[in-house]
Design a protein around this motif. Structure first.
Motif, short mmCIF file in Angstrom:
data_model
loop_
_atom_site.label_atom_id
_atom_site.label_comp_id
_atom_site.label_asym_id
_atom_site.label_seq_id
_atom_site.Cartn_x
_atom_site.Cartn_y
_atom_site.Cartn_z
N THR A 158 31.23 27.01 53.46
CA THR A 158 30.54 28.01 52.64
C THR A 158 31.56 28.91 51.95
O THR A 158 32.55 29.31 52.55
CB THR A 158 29.61 28.87 53.52
OG1 THR A 158 28.66 28.02 54.17
CG2 THR A 158 28.87 29.90 52.68
N ILE A 159 31.29 29.22 50.68
CA ILE A 159 32.13 30.15 49.92
C ILE A 159 31.28 31.36 49.56
O ILE A 159 30.19 31.23 48.99
CB ILE A 159 32.68 29.51 48.64
CG1 ILE A 159 33.60 28.33 48.99
CG2 ILE A 159 33.43 30.53 47.80
CD1 ILE A 159 34.10 27.57 47.78
N ASN A 160 31.77 32.54 49.91
CA ASN A 160 31.08 33.78 49.57
C ASN A 160 31.40 34.13 48.11
O ASN A 160 32.50 34.55 47.79
CB ASN A 160 31.52 34.91 50.50
CG ASN A 160 30.70 36.16 50.30
OD1 ASN A 160 30.02 36.32 49.28
ND2 ASN A 160 30.75 37.06 51.27
N LEU A 161 30.42 33.95 47.23
CA LEU A 161 30.65 34.20 45.81
C LEU A 161 30.77 35.68 45.50
O LEU A 161 31.45 36.06 44.54
CB LEU A 161 29.51 33.58 44.99
CG LEU A 161 29.38 32.05 45.06
CD1 LEU A 161 28.14 31.59 44.28
CD2 LEU A 161 30.62 31.37 44.52
N SER A 162 30.13 36.51 46.30
CA SER A 162 30.21 37.96 46.06
C SER A 162 31.64 38.45 46.15
O SER A 162 32.06 39.35 45.40
CB SER A 162 29.33 38.70 47.07
OG SER A 162 27.98 38.35 46.92
N SER A 163 32.41 37.86 47.06
CA SER A 163 33.79 38.27 47.22
C SER A 163 34.64 37.92 46.01
O SER A 163 35.74 38.45 45.82
CB SER A 163 34.40 37.63 48.47
OG SER A 163 34.44 36.23 48.34
N LYS A 164 34.15 37.00 45.17
CA LYS A 164 34.85 36.60 43.96
C LYS A 164 34.26 37.27 42.72
O LYS A 164 34.56 36.87 41.59
CB LYS A 164 34.81 35.08 43.82
CG LYS A 164 35.49 34.34 44.97
CD LYS A 164 35.44 32.85 44.75
CE LYS A 164 36.18 32.12 45.88
NZ LYS A 164 37.64 32.41 45.87
#
Length: 380
Positions: A158-164
Motif C-alpha cells: 500500500t502507498i499512502n498518496l496523502s503523504s505525496k
C-alpha cells in the motif's frame, strides 16, 4: 468495423458503429438496452461479455451474441464504481462504495475472492489490471494506492498518496506495456513507473483532467473538464491541445489509430490519428448524458446495417451468421484453453480463507470419498 459501447446517466447502454456513406462517414446506433434502473457508472468488455456497473448496486452482464441480458450480479451493497475484466477474460473484478473488491469467475459467475474493506472500508473508486494479469492496482476513499497479487490472491503493498500530496484520486490506468501507469487527481496527472516505484512525470493541466488514454508506452491523450483533449509524450514537455467538445470530456478510448471521445452533453466523436495529429471523422449526439465508454472489436458480434428490404440478402446473411456461430464454438474453446496459463487466478488455492465463497470443489471431494468407502465395506 468496431462498435463503441457507452453508458449513460439515464441507465442506458448504447452501441454505435461507423458506417461509410458515399459522401461521409456516420455513427449509427446498433443497440440500446436499459438493464439498470439508475445511472451506469462503468463498463468493461471481454470476448462476448459486456459488464456494466451502476448506482443501483448491480453488475449487469450482457451477451453480445444475443444482445440480451446474460446474468445480473448482486454481490455488492453499494454503487458499483469500477468493473474490469482480466486481459485473459477469465475473471471480472468489481469495486464498490461498500468498500469491497470482488473477483468473479467468468462463465459460471461464481465468487472466487472477496477483499473486504479493501480501502479501509472507504469506497473503491477505480481498478486497473496489469497487461500480464499478475497484479492489479486500486484507489479508494482512504487516499491510498493498493497493489493486489492476482496470482496468490492477496494484497501486496500500500502507498499512502496523502503523504505525496495527492488527494481525491479519480482514475488509474496502465500503459500498453505495463511499466507505467497514470493517476488523475485534482488538476494533475502523474505518470508513475513501476520499475522505479515512483512518479516519473508530474503534469499540471489548465483544466481538471477527467480521463486518460494511453496510445503507446510514451504517448497519452488527456480529456479535460473544459472540453479539450491534450496530447503529450512522457519524454517531452510539449503538449498539443485540441478543442474537441463544448462541454466536459467524460471519457476516452483508443484503438487501431482511432480515438473515441464522449462528452457529458451526450456528444460522441471519432478521431483519426495521422502524423500524431487528430482529425475528426464523424460525430453524433446520443441524447443522453454519457458516463463511460468501451469498444467491441469483434466484428461477428456487431449488428450489421438493416437490409431487410432485400429478402435474398437477409437469408444469405442469416446463413452466414449461423455458419459463423458454429465455427466460433470450437475456436472459442481453443482460445480459452490457450489463455488459461499461469497467472490471474488460474489454479489458485486460497486455503481456509473464509472470504472465498467458491464451495464447489469441496463438495465434489466429499462425494468422491463416500463412493470410495462403499466398495471397501462390501469387500470386508
Amino acid at each position: 468495423m468496431d462498435e463503441l459501447v457507452v453508458g449513460t446517466y439515464e441507465g442506458f447502454l448504447l452501441g454505435y458503429s461507423i458506417f461509410s456513406e458515399p459522401t461521409e462517414s456516420k455513427l449509427k446506433q446498433t443497440f440500446a438496452t436499459q438493464s439498470h434502473t439508475s445511472s451506469v457508472r462503468c463498463v468493461s468488455l471481454s470476448e462476448k461479455f459486456l459488464a456494466s456497473g451502476g448506482t443501483d448496486d448491480k453488475v449487469v452482464v450482457i451477451d453480445l451474441k444475443t444482445r440480451k441480458e446474460h446474468t445480473v450480479l448482486m454481490n455488492h451493497d453499494g454503487t458499483i464504481n469500477t468493473v474490469a475484466f482480466t486481459n485473459s477474460g477469465t475473471h471480472l473484478l468489481t469495486g464498490s462504495d461498500d468498500g469491497n473488491i470482488i473477483v468473479t469467475r467468468t462463465g459460471n459467475w461464481q465468487i472466487e475472492k472477496i477483499w473486504k474493506k479493501a480501502h479501509g472500508g472507504q469506497p473503491v473508486t477505480a481498478i486497473a489490471i496489469h497487461p500480464s494479469d499478475k497484479l492489479a492496482l486500486s484507489i479508494g476513499g482512504d487516499k491510498t494506492l493498493r497493489t493486489w497479487n492476482l496470482i496468490k490472491g492477496r494484497p501486496a503493498f500500500t502507498i499512502n498518496l496523502s503523504s505525496k500530496g495527492i488527494s481525491m484520486p479519480t482514475e488509474i490506468r496502465f500503459s500498453p506495456g505495463g511499466d507505467r501507469f497514470s493517476l488523475i487527481y485534482q488538476q494533475c496527472v502523474d505518470v508513475w513507473t513501476i520499475s522505479k516505484a515512483g512518479v516519473e512525470k508530474h503534469i499540471t493541466c489548465n483544466s481538471k483532467p477527467t480521463s486518460v488514454q494511453w496510445i503507446t508506452d510514451d504517448k497519452l491523450y488527456v480529456g479535460l473538464d473544459n472540453g479539450n483533449i491534450i496530447a503529450l509524450n512522457v519524454s517531452d514537455s510539449q503538449a498539443l491541445t485540441y478543442q474537441a467538445h463544448k462541454q466536459r470530456v467524460k471519457c476516452l478510448h483508443y484503438e487501431n489509430e482511432v480515438l473515441y471521445s464522449a462528452s457529458s452533453a451526450g456528444e460522441l466523436k471519432v478521431w483519426s490519428e495521422n502524423d500524431s495529429k487528430l482529425s475528426e471523422i464523424c460525430s453524433t449526439n446520443a441524447g443522453c448524458r454519457l458516463t463511460c465508454v468501451t469498444l467491441n472489436r469483434q466484428n461477428h458480434l456487431i449488428k450489421k446495417e438493416d437490409n431487410s428490404d432485400n429478402g435474398e440478402h437477409s437469408e444469405e446473411a442469416e446463413d452466414i451468421n449461423n455458419s459463423e456461430q458454429s465455427d466460433d464454438e470450437p475456436a472459442e474453446k481453443v482460445s480459452i484453453a490457450h489463455k488459461r496459463q499461469p497467472g490471474a487466478f488460474v489454479r489458485v488455492s486460497y486455503g481456509s480463507d473464509n472470504e472465498n465463497n467458491s464451495e464447489a470443489p469441496p463438495k465434489k471431494k466429499i462425494k468422491k470419498r463416500k463412493r470410495n468407502k462403499k466398495p471397501k465395506n462390501k469387500v470386508n
